[in-house]
Design an enzyme around this catalytic site. Structure first.
Site, PDB file in Angstrom:
ATOM      1  N   ASP A 203       9.676  -7.113 -11.590  1.00 31.15           N
ATOM      2  CA  ASP A 203       9.218  -6.402 -12.784  1.00 31.15           C
ATOM      3  C   ASP A 203      10.100  -6.825 -13.960  1.00 31.15           C
ATOM      4  OD1 ASP A 203       7.203  -5.045 -11.347  1.00 31.15           O
ATOM      5  OD2 ASP A 203       8.641  -3.576 -10.640  1.00 31.15           O
TER       6      ASP A 203
ATOM      7  N   LEU B   6      -2.297  -6.706  -7.829  1.00 26.54           N
ATOM      8  CA  LEU B   6      -3.224  -6.507  -8.952  1.00 26.54           C
ATOM      9  C   LEU B   6      -4.047  -5.231  -8.789  1.00 26.54           C
ATOM     10  CD1 LEU B   6      -4.480 -10.174  -9.574  1.00 26.54           C
ATOM     11  CD2 LEU B   6      -2.543  -8.966 -10.591  1.00 26.54           C
ATOM     12  N   LYS B   7      -3.975  -4.581  -7.654  1.00 27.65           N
ATOM     13  CA  LYS B   7      -4.690  -3.314  -7.399  1.00 27.65           C
ATOM     14  C   LYS B   7      -6.117  -3.359  -7.942  1.00 27.65           C
ATOM     15  CE  LYS B   7      -0.596  -0.349  -7.122  1.00 27.65           C
ATOM     16  NZ  LYS B   7       0.479  -1.213  -7.630  1.00 27.65           N
TER      17      LYS B   7
ATOM     18  N   ASP C 219     -13.299  -2.283  -8.479  1.00 25.78           N
ATOM     19  CA  ASP C 219     -14.527  -2.466  -9.261  1.00 25.78           C
ATOM     20  C   ASP C 219     -15.689  -2.505  -8.272  1.00 25.78           C
ATOM     21  OD1 ASP C 219     -16.392  -3.269 -11.320  1.00 25.78           O
ATOM     22  OD2 ASP C 219     -14.680  -4.068 -12.435  1.00 25.78           O
ATOM     23  N   ILE C 220     -16.886  -2.864  -8.718  1.00 22.00           N
ATOM     24  CA  ILE C 220     -17.991  -2.966  -7.761  1.00 22.00           C
ATOM     25  C   ILE C 220     -17.724  -4.170  -6.842  1.00 22.00           C
ATOM     26  CG2 ILE C 220     -19.679  -1.825  -9.255  1.00 22.00           C
ATOM     27  CD1 ILE C 220     -20.791  -4.652  -9.894  1.00 22.00           C
TER      28      ILE C 220
ATOM     29  N   THR D  82     -17.961  -7.825  -8.179  1.00 22.21           N
ATOM     30  CA  THR D  82     -16.930  -8.192  -9.159  1.00 22.21           C
ATOM     31  C   THR D  82     -15.578  -8.390  -8.481  1.00 22.21           C
ATOM     32  OG1 THR D  82     -18.132  -6.983 -10.839  1.00 22.21           O
ATOM     33  CG2 THR D  82     -15.819  -7.402 -11.299  1.00 22.21           C
TER      34      THR D  82
ATOM     35  N   ARG E 269      14.456  -2.563  -8.517  1.00 28.26           N
ATOM     36  CA  ARG E 269      15.685  -2.420  -9.292  1.00 28.26           C
ATOM     37  C   ARG E 269      16.996  -2.418  -8.499  1.00 28.26           C
ATOM     38  NH1 ARG E 269      12.933   2.355 -12.417  1.00 28.26           N
ATOM     39  NH2 ARG E 269      11.967   2.395 -10.358  1.00 28.26           N
TER      40      ARG E 269
HETATM   41  O1  C5P Z   1      12.332  -0.865  -8.850  1.00 27.95           O
HETATM   42  P1  C5P Z   1      11.616  -0.239  -7.693  1.00 27.95           P
HETATM   43  O2  C5P Z   1      12.267  -0.515  -6.361  1.00 27.95           O
HETATM   44  O3  C5P Z   1      11.327   1.220  -7.918  1.00 27.95           O
HETATM   45  O4  C5P Z   1      10.215  -1.018  -7.675  1.00 27.95           O
HETATM   46  C1  C5P Z   1       9.191  -0.641  -6.832  1.00 27.95           C
HETATM   47  C2  C5P Z   1       7.972  -1.467  -7.095  1.00 27.95           C
HETATM   48  O5  C5P Z   1       6.919  -0.943  -6.301  1.00 27.95           O
HETATM   49  C3  C5P Z   1       7.467  -1.457  -8.536  1.00 27.95           C
HETATM   50  O6  C5P Z   1       6.886  -2.746  -8.790  1.00 27.95           O
HETATM   51  C4  C5P Z   1       6.411  -0.379  -8.527  1.00 27.95           C
HETATM   52  O7  C5P Z   1       5.396  -0.596  -9.462  1.00 27.95           O
HETATM   53  C5  C5P Z   1       5.842  -0.521  -7.119  1.00 27.95           C
HETATM   54  N1  C5P Z   1       5.217   0.677  -6.579  1.00 27.95           N
HETATM   55  C6  C5P Z   1       5.873   1.901  -6.460  1.00 27.95           C
HETATM   56  N2  C5P Z   1       5.237   2.988  -5.940  1.00 27.95           N
HETATM   57  C7  C5P Z   1       3.987   2.872  -5.534  1.00 27.95           C
HETATM   58  C8  C5P Z   1       3.304   1.664  -5.614  1.00 27.95           C
HETATM   59  C9  C5P Z   1       3.973   0.565  -6.159  1.00 27.95           C
HETATM   60  O8  C5P Z   1       7.035   2.022  -6.827  1.00 27.95           O
HETATM   61  N3  C5P Z   1       3.411   3.912  -4.995  1.00 27.95           N
END
Ligand code: C5P
Length: 235
Positions: free
Chosen positions: A11, A62-63, A66-67, A70, A208
């Site tokens: 991220d 990308l989650k 859609d239909i 698509t 992180r």
């Molecule tokens: O920095 P961190 O360890 O919190 O990052 C977790 C990653 O997982 C991020 O990219 C976040 O968008 C993703 N994520 C999440 N919880 C979810 C689905 C995805 O933290 N339920």
């Protein structure tokens, strides 16, 4: 040494940073995760940049929702990037999930996101989903697997119940993973890497705690080593 079952969430604010993080962590982890923000800002080229020469697996988050027609087209469009994992929303329904699975290249696993962890029980009730969120997670997990999804994304809190629901062959991916003693940031329901694996997770999404460290390579290596020690100490 086999890389640890960790997907580092890239991220990053820009492509250079994402590529640097990827090159630092790839000796230690199996996978890097590219999310919507990076993909929408830089497009498909982002994949080659973060993959580099390492051959690390790509988790393209990308989650899609859609239909079916698509979503099938979108899966074909990104299929040429050969992600190891591509996400769709389970709430898109069985026909949509099936269309995604059919359209995916052979080596790409379609992973269904059950219920976003940002949704509370009250939010779900307002959306018309009655009952405890855990029930919805289990229902959607079974539906997605029935439609052919090979992987599921769920919180570490749910992973044991989902494993019991879908059996051993489905890849379970869990975000919200924090090494003991590290900052939880905005993750409300966290588990340590060791606990998530013990509960049945196959791939841990960690951002992180690794990318926010002054030395992301060393942070990834440290978590990978801890996981290896736990695996060795298990009977
Ligand atoms: O920095 P961190 O360890 O919190 O990052 C977790 C990653 O997982 C991020 O990219 C976040 O968008 C993703 N994520 C999440 N919880 C979810 C689905 C995805 O933290 N339920």
């Amino acid at each position: 040494m086999t890389p640890a079952p960790i997907a580092v969430a890239l991220d990053a604010p820009n492509l250079e940073t994402a590529a640097r993080w990827a090159s630092l962590v790839t000796p230690h982890v199996s996978t890097v995760k590219v999310g919507l923000e990076l993909y929408l800002r830089y497009g498909p080229d982002v994949i080659a940049s973060v993959r580099g020469a390492s051959g690390v697996q790509i988790f393209l988050d990308l989650k899609l929702h859609d239909i079916p027609n698509t979503v099938a087209g979108a899966v074909r469009a990104v299929g040429r990037l050969k992600p190891a994992i591509l996400t769709v929303h389970a709430t898109g329904g069985p026909a949509m999930i099936e269309a995604a699975v059919q359209a995916a290249p052979e080596r790409t696993q379609i992973a269904a996101v059950t219920v976003l962890t940002s949704l509370s029980a009250a939010d779900l009730a307002r959306l018309g989903v009655q009952g405890p969120p855990d029930d919805a997670v289990r229902r959607l997990a079974a539906l997605a697997v029935g439609a052919g999804a090979q992987a599921l994304v769920c919180s570490p809190r749910e992973v044991a119940a989902v494993r019991a629901e879908v059996g051993p062959r489905i890849t379970l991916i869990t975000p919200g993973v924090r090494p003991a003693g590290s900052d939880t940031q905005d993750q409300a329901r966290v588990a340590t890497p060791e606990a998530a694996i013990a509960d049945g997770a196959d791939l841990l999404v960690i951002g992180r705690p690794i990318t926010g460290s002054p030395d992301p390579g060393a942070a990834a290596a440290g978590i990978a080593a801890a996981l290896r020690r736990t695996a060795l100490s298990r009977p």
